[in-house]
Design a protein around this motif. Structure first.
Motif, PDB file in Angstrom:
ATOM      1  N   ALA A 345       0.830  -1.204   0.000  1.00 31.03           N
ATOM      2  CA  ALA A 345       0.000   0.000   0.000  1.00 31.03           C
ATOM      3  C   ALA A 345       0.865   1.254   0.000  1.00 31.03           C
ATOM      4  O   ALA A 345       0.558   2.243  -0.673  1.00 31.03           O
ATOM      5  CB  ALA A 345      -0.935  -0.010   1.210  1.00 31.03           C
ATOM      6  N   ALA A 346       1.961   1.197   0.756  1.00 27.40           N
ATOM      7  CA  ALA A 346       2.875   2.342   0.790  1.00 27.40           C
ATOM      8  C   ALA A 346       3.543   2.549  -0.562  1.00 27.40           C
ATOM      9  O   ALA A 346       3.733   3.682  -1.015  1.00 27.40           O
ATOM     10  CB  ALA A 346       3.929   2.128   1.875  1.00 27.40           C
ATOM     11  N   LEU A 347       3.882   1.447  -1.230  1.00 26.73           N
ATOM     12  CA  LEU A 347       4.491   1.562  -2.561  1.00 26.73           C
ATOM     13  C   LEU A 347       3.501   2.188  -3.541  1.00 26.73           C
ATOM     14  O   LEU A 347       3.858   3.015  -4.373  1.00 26.73           O
ATOM     15  CB  LEU A 347       4.926   0.183  -3.059  1.00 26.73           C
ATOM     16  CG  LEU A 347       6.144  -0.444  -2.359  1.00 26.73           C
ATOM     17  CD1 LEU A 347       6.396  -1.843  -2.897  1.00 26.73           C
ATOM     18  CD2 LEU A 347       7.384   0.411  -2.565  1.00 26.73           C
ATOM     19  N   ALA A 348       2.251   1.760  -3.455  1.00 26.56           N
ATOM     20  CA  ALA A 348       1.242   2.306  -4.361  1.00 26.56           C
ATOM     21  C   ALA A 348       0.970   3.774  -4.076  1.00 26.56           C
ATOM     22  O   ALA A 348       0.681   4.561  -4.983  1.00 26.56           O
ATOM     23  CB  ALA A 348      -0.057   1.504  -4.237  1.00 26.56           C
ATOM     24  N   ALA A 349       1.124   4.188  -2.806  1.00 30.76           N
ATOM     25  CA  ALA A 349       0.837   5.578  -2.436  1.00 30.76           C
ATOM     26  C   ALA A 349       1.921   6.529  -2.892  1.00 30.76           C
ATOM     27  O   ALA A 349       1.692   7.729  -3.039  1.00 30.76           O
ATOM     28  CB  ALA A 349       0.668   5.678  -0.916  1.00 30.76           C
ATOM     29  N   GLY A 350       3.155   6.004  -3.152  1.00 27.82           N
ATOM     30  CA  GLY A 350       4.246   6.846  -3.613  1.00 27.82           C
ATOM     31  C   GLY A 350       4.654   7.844  -2.555  1.00 27.82           C
ATOM     32  O   GLY A 350       4.802   7.524  -1.380  1.00 27.82           O
ATOM     33  N   ASP A 351       4.855   9.115  -2.930  1.00 25.97           N
ATOM     34  CA  ASP A 351       5.310  10.139  -2.004  1.00 25.97           C
ATOM     35  C   ASP A 351       4.303  10.404  -0.897  1.00 25.97           C
ATOM     36  O   ASP A 351       4.631  10.985   0.134  1.00 25.97           O
ATOM     37  CB  ASP A 351       5.618  11.436  -2.756  1.00 25.97           C
ATOM     38  CG  ASP A 351       6.844  11.298  -3.639  1.00 25.97           C
ATOM     39  OD1 ASP A 351       6.969  12.074  -4.588  1.00 25.97           O
ATOM     40  OD2 ASP A 351       7.661  10.404  -3.366  1.00 25.97           O
ATOM     41  N   GLY A 352       3.055  10.028  -1.168  1.00 27.73           N
ATOM     42  CA  GLY A 352       2.058  10.268  -0.150  1.00 27.73           C
ATOM     43  C   GLY A 352       2.144   9.308   1.017  1.00 27.73           C
ATOM     44  O   GLY A 352       1.553   9.510   2.051  1.00 27.73           O
ATOM     45  N   GLY A 353       2.877   8.226   0.854  1.00 29.14           N
ATOM     46  CA  GLY A 353       3.015   7.251   1.916  1.00 29.14           C
ATOM     47  C   GLY A 353       4.408   7.257   2.500  1.00 29.14           C
ATOM     48  O   GLY A 353       5.220   8.123   2.228  1.00 29.14           O
ATOM     49  N   ARG A 354       4.660   6.252   3.304  1.00 30.43           N
ATOM     50  CA  ARG A 354       5.973   6.127   3.946  1.00 30.43           C
ATOM     51  C   ARG A 354       6.988   5.639   2.932  1.00 30.43           C
ATOM     52  O   ARG A 354       6.767   4.645   2.264  1.00 30.43           O
ATOM     53  CB  ARG A 354       5.876   5.155   5.118  1.00 30.43           C
ATOM     54  CG  ARG A 354       7.177   4.959   5.872  1.00 30.43           C
ATOM     55  CD  ARG A 354       6.942   4.069   7.086  1.00 30.43           C
ATOM     56  NE  ARG A 354       8.189   3.784   7.775  1.00 30.43           N
ATOM     57  CZ  ARG A 354       8.974   2.747   7.500  1.00 30.43           C
ATOM     58  NH1 ARG A 354       8.614   1.911   6.529  1.00 30.43           N
ATOM     59  NH2 ARG A 354      10.089   2.540   8.165  1.00 30.43           N
ATOM     60  N   ARG A 355       8.107   6.343   2.820  1.00 27.59           N
ATOM     61  CA  ARG A 355       9.126   5.965   1.846  1.00 27.59           C
ATOM     62  C   ARG A 355       9.809   4.659   2.243  1.00 27.59           C
ATOM     63  O   ARG A 355      10.112   4.451   3.425  1.00 27.59           O
ATOM     64  CB  ARG A 355      10.187   7.064   1.724  1.00 27.59           C
ATOM     65  CG  ARG A 355       9.753   8.267   0.914  1.00 27.59           C
ATOM     66  CD  ARG A 355      10.940   9.180   0.689  1.00 27.59           C
ATOM     67  NE  ARG A 355      10.628  10.239  -0.253  1.00 27.59           N
ATOM     68  CZ  ARG A 355      11.540  11.094  -0.726  1.00 27.59           C
ATOM     69  NH1 ARG A 355      12.790  11.000  -0.326  1.00 27.59           N
ATOM     70  NH2 ARG A 355      11.201  12.018  -1.592  1.00 27.59           N
ATOM     71  N   SER A 356      10.054   3.834   1.248  1.00 28.45           N
ATOM     72  CA  SER A 356      10.789   2.600   1.501  1.00 28.45           C
ATOM     73  C   SER A 356      12.263   2.926   1.683  1.00 28.45           C
ATOM     74  O   SER A 356      12.739   4.014   1.338  1.00 28.45           O
ATOM     75  CB  SER A 356      10.609   1.629   0.331  1.00 28.45           C
ATOM     76  OG  SER A 356      11.240   2.151  -0.826  1.00 28.45           O
TER      77      SER A 356
END
Length: 747
Positions: A345-356
């Motif tokens: 989900a974080a990967l799909a959110a991109g900059d809007g999510g938590r960076r890997s």
């Protein structure tokens, strides 16, 4: 390409039972062939077209028994004693008599009759001639010869059995080599967060190895297969088999997490990540098959065997893996609320999510891209400095493990008789007049070895670095052998120089004797093999680099990206060579890695290392940069595309690199110095290429170049075929009713 592979993946998904049955049948058939027709290994090095090989073949025609393997039994008396003691003479005579009765032995030269005794009378050497070449020796023949030394040992003599009959390339796979597999399983579980996905990944790799390696061993009776070839095929096949399935399966799970239907996801994963797998596998296959251009049979078979295993791994990833996805259905999707689901989900959110972590690392190295590039290039350049001192040679018994009898015999002969007796040269004088054959052979021996002096074992005149030369006219009188004993060991540069000097002297000797003169013997053949491989190294590098540029030009439709990839490959290869030289040639940390002896590097290691590392480096290049280009062609800014590509692909690339590193590193524990050096070089090369070149240098260079990184002249754009690595030509996600899916197992 993506469309074709997507259709293949969809067909395998729908016909999963048939696909699985076909692979089971293939595996069973390979095992049946292996059990019924498996042959023997042949560790004989030949080099067709060379003077030494032609002379050896001619010698086999003149004197067939000369083509048989030979062994040596060396005896040494305790300190303060000599062989004049009747007790020692009696014990040696008993050993010689027993050795003559050993299986497949044609003759044994008594050291007292042949005067193979050191001037100080402290050591003697018995030469054992076998009826057959080394590759035709029965499994117990050498063991039986070792068991004949009991009388000498009981008398207090130091005894060791060696010679070229033993060889140095017997490879045994032990439990430590499977530590890499255990590490790979752990990495897969951590990467996927699912035992089912990790097990499926490992299962496909095992099937690929079973079919590829089993088929190779099954046809070993039809081809000349060295014992190193299956080990190399096992290393590479296991590593790429796990990695290729990892690439496709990780894309599939990400799409399932986004809500895509399992069949559609399997097709798209095969079409997109599968395209990267095809091109990555193609680079490995072409590079390994390219070893055939060197013109050395054992190296050609080694390369083709490993290439065949890689082909099987690609086929398994594109067919069996989608079929297994069909059996698993939605059970491969990350469970809601799990760490894997949150990560997707974080990967799909991109900059809007938590960076890997991969994205954060890419952001760090692209913040000051020029500094990153300079530090990476300088660091790899420093590691590559020892490579300038690279020396090549084929292994002999001096490279065997210290606890082996052939190594003990090698060391004892060097200590008592001198190192040259471990690597004698043979001068074949062919086309003599029987009436003057003895005189002509004597002339050659005098010209090469000199005239004996008053001091026993000393000669004056002759060539430099020759201890002595012994003539021997063959029974029919038309040819003679002059055995030349160098003062230096078989792998010393002085011995190579002596071979050159003998060949320079040959025209003069031919004029004096009226016969053909050629230098041969196993030592001369080994030198010729090393010279040919040394000469082929630069052309092979140019071919490999040229292949990289052309292939990546097709994949990425860019001029600068392929050039950057090729330069990065050269940096990682140079650093890998430097590490191998430092450990195996200079002896740095040799005890840590269990290197039995230091000296010249195995002559065919550089070309194998370049071929394999090239293919594996392109794996990471294609998988990582294709995701970056995918983001760029969909409208992302250059640096944003780099970060997005790193966000989606870095975790998989890191996992793949760790798996390959662990597999190769586990093979460093093997005693065989050939496999040890290759495995060490590959482990170091993978580590540097994945983490320094692909994960650090590549993002920095792409960020530094900006939009120009993806520049392609219009005329070239029109000429090049569109391979659609990113899957842009795939049809939109289908909304049709889903086919029947297997029901999840009850929890």
């Amino acid at each position: 390409m993506a469309t074709l592979l997507a259709r293949l993946g969809r067909a395998a998904y729908r016909s999963r039972r048939l696909v699985a049955a076909i692979w089971v049948a293939v595996l069973a058939g390979v095992v049946a062939v292996l059990v019924t027709a498996g042959g023997e290994f042949d560790d004989t090095f030949t080099i067709p077209g060379s003077e030494s090989q032609a002379a050896l073949d001619r010698l086999a025609e003149l004197q067939p028994e000369a083509a048989g393997a030979s062994a040596q039994i060396v005896f040494a008396v305790p300190e303060g004693a000599t062989l004049a003691d009747p007790r020692y003479q009696s014990a040696i005579a008993e050993v010689v008599a027993e050795a003559a009765q050993a299986p497949q032995v044609a003759a044994v030269a008594d050291p007292f009759t042949s005067q193979a005794i050191t001037p100080d009378g402290r050591a003697a050497l018995a030469t054992v001639e076998y009826e057959v070449p080394r590759e035709n020796l029965d499994a117990g023949s050498l063991d039986a010869l070792e068991q004949t030394t009991g009388a000498a040992e009981d008398a207090g003599l130091e005894v060791a059995v060696g010679g070229n009959a033993f060889g140095t390339t017997g490879v045994q796979i032990g439990p430590t080599e499977f530590v890499g597999v255990a590490v790979a399983v752990l990495v897969l579980v951590l990467t996927f967060g699912s035992l089912l996905a990790a097990g499926m990944n490992l299962l496909t790799a095992i099937v690929g190895i079973g079919v590829g390696l089993g088929g190779l061993l099954g046809v070993s009776s039809l081809i000349s297969l060295s014992s190193t070839a299956p080990t190399l095929a096992l290393m590479i096949g296991l590593a790429v088999g796990i990695d290729y399935a990892l690439f496709i399966l990780s894309r599939h799970r990400g799409q399932l997490a986004a809500g895509m239907h399992p069949e559609e996801s399997a097709a798209r994963a095969t079409g997109t990540a599968g395209t990267a797998v095809v091109f990555a596998g193609l680079t490995v296959v072409i590079a390994l098959a390219g070893l055939s251009v060197v013109g050395i049979p054992f190296l050609s078979v080694m390369g083709l065997a490993a290439a065949a295993t890689v082909l099987v791994a690609v086929a398994v990833a594109l067919t069996l893996l989608p079929a297994l996805m069909g059996f698993a259905g939605r059970r491969l999707a990350p469970k809601p609320g799990s760490r894997a689901a949150l990560r997707e989900a974080a990967l799909a959110a991109g900059d809007g999510g938590r960076r890997s972590m991969g994205e954060r690392w890419a952001a760090l190295v692209t913040r000051r891209p020029l500094v990153t590039v300079l530090l990476s290039v300088i660091g790899l350049g420093v590691l590559a400095l020892p490579a300038a001192q690279l020396q090549l040679a084929l292994p002999d018994n001096g490279a065997a493990a210290e606890d082996t009898t052939q190594r003990q015999a090698y060391d004892l002969i060097s200590e008592t008789f001198g190192p040259g007796l471990n690597g004698p040269l043979v001068v074949l004088v062919d086309g003599l007049d029987p009436a003057t054959a003895q005189q002509a052979a004597g002339q050659v021996a005098l010209a090469v070895g000199g005239t004996p002096t008053q001091t026993p074992g000393q000669f004056e005149g002759g060539l430099d670095d020759v201890a002595y030369a012994v003539p021997n006219v063959l029974p029919d009188g038309t040819a003679a052998l002059v055995t030349v004993i160098p003062e230096s060991g078989p792998q010393d540069e002085a011995t190579s120089d002596l071979v050159t000097a003998l060949r320079d002297l040959a025209p003069q000797l031919e004029q004096q004797t009226g016969a053909d003169v050629a230098v041969t013997g196993q030592t001369a053949i080994a030198i010729d093999v090393s010279d040919r491989l040394d000469d082929a190294l630069l052309p092979f590098a140019l071919v490999v680099v040229g292949l990289a540029v052309v292939l990546l030009l097709l994949v990425f439709r860019s001029v600068l990206v392929p050039i950057k990839a090729a330069v990065g490959f050269l940096l990682s290869v140079g650093a890998s060579f430097g590490a191998v030289v430092a450990v195996f040639q200079w002896g740095w940390l040799a005890d840590v890695f269990g290197v039995p002896t230091t000296g010249p590097i195995i002559s065919f290691m550089p070309v194998i290392l370049m071929a394999v590392l090239f293919g594996l480096a392109m794996d990471y290049e294609v998988f990582l940069v294709s995701r970056m280009r995918e983001e760029y062609v969909h409208g992302a800014a250059p640096r944003a595309a780099v970060l997005a590509g790193a966000r989606h692909a870095s975790r998989v690339v890191v996992a793949a690199a760790l798996i390959m590193f662990s597999v190769f590193a586990s093979f460093v524990t093997i005693d065989d110095v050939i496999v040890k050096a290759i495995a060490f070089g590959l482990a170091v090369g993978i580590l540097l290429d994945a983490f320094v070149v692909r994960m650090t240098l590549v993002p920095a260079v792409l960020a530094l170049l900006g939009r120009s990184a993806w520049w392609l002249p219009r005329w070239l754009d029109r000429v090049l075929p569109d391979l659609d690595v990113e899957g842009a030509q795939l049809s939109p996600v289908s909304t049709a009713p889903a086919p029947r899916e297997p029901q999840p197992a009850a929890h």
